[in-house]
Design a protein around this motif. Structure first.
Motif, PDB file in Angstrom:
ATOM      1  N   LEU A  89      41.893  34.991  25.309  1.00  0.00           N
ATOM      2  CA  LEU A  89      42.264  33.659  24.279  1.00  0.00           C
ATOM      3  C   LEU A  89      41.219  33.485  23.454  1.00  0.00           C
ATOM      4  O   LEU A  89      41.757  33.047  22.263  1.00  0.00           O
ATOM      5  CB  LEU A  89      42.318  32.579  25.455  1.00  0.00           C
ATOM      6  N   GLU A 122      42.117  33.433  18.998  1.00  0.00           N
ATOM      7  CA  GLU A 122      41.819  31.954  18.482  1.00  0.00           C
ATOM      8  C   GLU A 122      40.802  32.126  17.227  1.00  0.00           C
ATOM      9  O   GLU A 122      40.942  31.875  16.264  1.00  0.00           O
ATOM     10  CB  GLU A 122      41.354  30.807  19.340  1.00  0.00           C
ATOM     11  N   THR A 153      44.862  29.367  34.069  1.00  0.00           N
ATOM     12  CA  THR A 153      44.905  28.379  33.183  1.00  0.00           C
ATOM     13  C   THR A 153      43.247  28.299  32.739  1.00  0.00           C
ATOM     14  O   THR A 153      42.386  28.265  33.455  1.00  0.00           O
ATOM     15  CB  THR A 153      45.007  26.922  33.854  1.00  0.00           C
ATOM     16  N   ALA A 164      41.254  21.487  24.981  1.00  0.00           N
ATOM     17  CA  ALA A 164      42.767  21.904  25.272  1.00  0.00           C
ATOM     18  C   ALA A 164      42.655  22.717  26.609  1.00  0.00           C
ATOM     19  O   ALA A 164      41.884  23.350  27.196  1.00  0.00           O
ATOM     20  CB  ALA A 164      42.776  23.287  24.148  1.00  0.00           C
ATOM     21  N   GLU A 202      45.275  26.049  28.301  1.00  0.00           N
ATOM     22  CA  GLU A 202      45.930  26.827  28.000  1.00  0.00           C
ATOM     23  C   GLU A 202      46.435  27.709  29.190  1.00  0.00           C
ATOM     24  O   GLU A 202      45.543  28.027  29.877  1.00  0.00           O
ATOM     25  CB  GLU A 202      45.354  27.566  26.869  1.00  0.00           C
ATOM     26  N   ARG A 203      47.689  27.946  29.367  1.00  0.00           N
ATOM     27  CA  ARG A 203      48.162  29.043  30.318  1.00  0.00           C
ATOM     28  C   ARG A 203      48.363  30.601  29.810  1.00  0.00           C
ATOM     29  O   ARG A 203      49.037  30.639  29.041  1.00  0.00           O
ATOM     30  CB  ARG A 203      49.288  28.519  30.729  1.00  0.00           C
ATOM     31  N   VAL A 204      47.288  31.181  30.269  1.00  0.00           N
ATOM     32  CA  VAL A 204      47.336  32.614  29.734  1.00  0.00           C
ATOM     33  C   VAL A 204      47.891  33.555  30.786  1.00  0.00           C
ATOM     34  O   VAL A 204      47.454  33.810  31.856  1.00  0.00           O
ATOM     35  CB  VAL A 204      45.903  32.940  29.427  1.00  0.00           C
ATOM     36  N   ILE A 263      51.091  33.068  26.045  1.00  0.00           N
ATOM     37  CA  ILE A 263      50.079  32.089  26.012  1.00  0.00           C
ATOM     38  C   ILE A 263      51.087  30.728  25.765  1.00  0.00           C
ATOM     39  O   ILE A 263      51.706  30.664  24.893  1.00  0.00           O
ATOM     40  CB  ILE A 263      49.066  32.057  24.835  1.00  0.00           C
ATOM     41  N   GLY A 276      50.683  26.203  26.149  1.00  0.00           N
ATOM     42  CA  GLY A 276      49.763  25.057  25.975  1.00  0.00           C
ATOM     43  C   GLY A 276      49.644  24.653  24.759  1.00  0.00           C
ATOM     44  O   GLY A 276      50.028  25.085  23.770  1.00  0.00           O
TER      45      GLY A 276
END
Length: 202
Positions: free
Chosen positions: A69, A73, A138, A155, A157-159, A173, A175
């Motif tokens: 993740l 980003e 998560t 933040a 995020e669900r990966v 991904i 969220g």
């Protein structure tokens, strides 16, 4: 004389037996030490500047989710569509890499206009589901801007990951960044994190 020879022979046999015992004991300790060595969750190597090589285990999936993740980003933070595409192909499935390519330009345009985070950090991970072939994790992140207008944003995020070609690949991904006014304690209360979950990424 015969008694002396017999005694000497016995002493030699005892010495040999003691030496063999010591060698066997040392070998058994070395074997136990090797077997007790913990299995690392990863990463084990760096490819094109990206950390990869995570174990096919729940801790390995958690580490892969946080690292992948952040790598995706940070690739967008470079404001380079080419870099983003390269990283997406490395850590994502072909379908997810294509999806990243599809919206990379718009995300980078927003970052050019509003500013790029100074640093992104994975604060904690929470495994939602796990099997040797797929996992959902998560990830709680902090995006640090360190500006007068915006200091930091949290933040969640669900990966989603799948095990492909000997490694974890991001398949989705979901969220969004929460309000910058929401505190870390409020965010953590929404999830049951097992611990600090430091992803140990740069």
């Amino acid at each position: 004389m015969l008694a002396e020879r017999t005694l000497s022979s016995r002493l030699v046999l005892v010495a040999v037996a003691l030496a063999l015992f010591c060698l066997g004991f040392a070998a058994s300790r070395a074997t136990v030490t090797r077997e007790a060595r913990p299995v690392m969750s990863g990463p084990t190597r760096v490819v094109d500047g990206v950390t990869v090589g995570f174990a096919d285990s729940e801790p390995g999936a958690e580490a892969a989710a946080a690292h992948d993740l952040l790598e995706l980003e940070r690739a967008m933070d470079s404001l380079s569509i080419e870099r983003t595409s390269s990283v997406a192909r490395l850590v994502g499935t072909p379908a997810e890499a294509a999806a990243m390519d599809g919206h990379a330009a718009s995300v980078i345009a927003i970052e050019r206009a509003s500013g790029v985070p100074l640093r992104r950090v994975a604060i904690a991970t929470d495994p939602v589901s796990y099997s040797p072939s797929a996992a959902d994790v998560t990830v709680l992140e902090e995006w640090i801007y360190a500006t007068a207008a915006r200091e930091a944003v949290w933040a969640i995020e669900r990966v989603s990951l799948v095990w492909r070609d000997g490694g974890w690949k991001v398949s989705a991904i979901a969220g969004a960044a929460s309000s910058g006014d929401e505190s870390l304690s409020q965010l953590r209360s929404q999830l049951e994190f097992p611990g600090v979950g430091d992803a140990t990424v740069r």
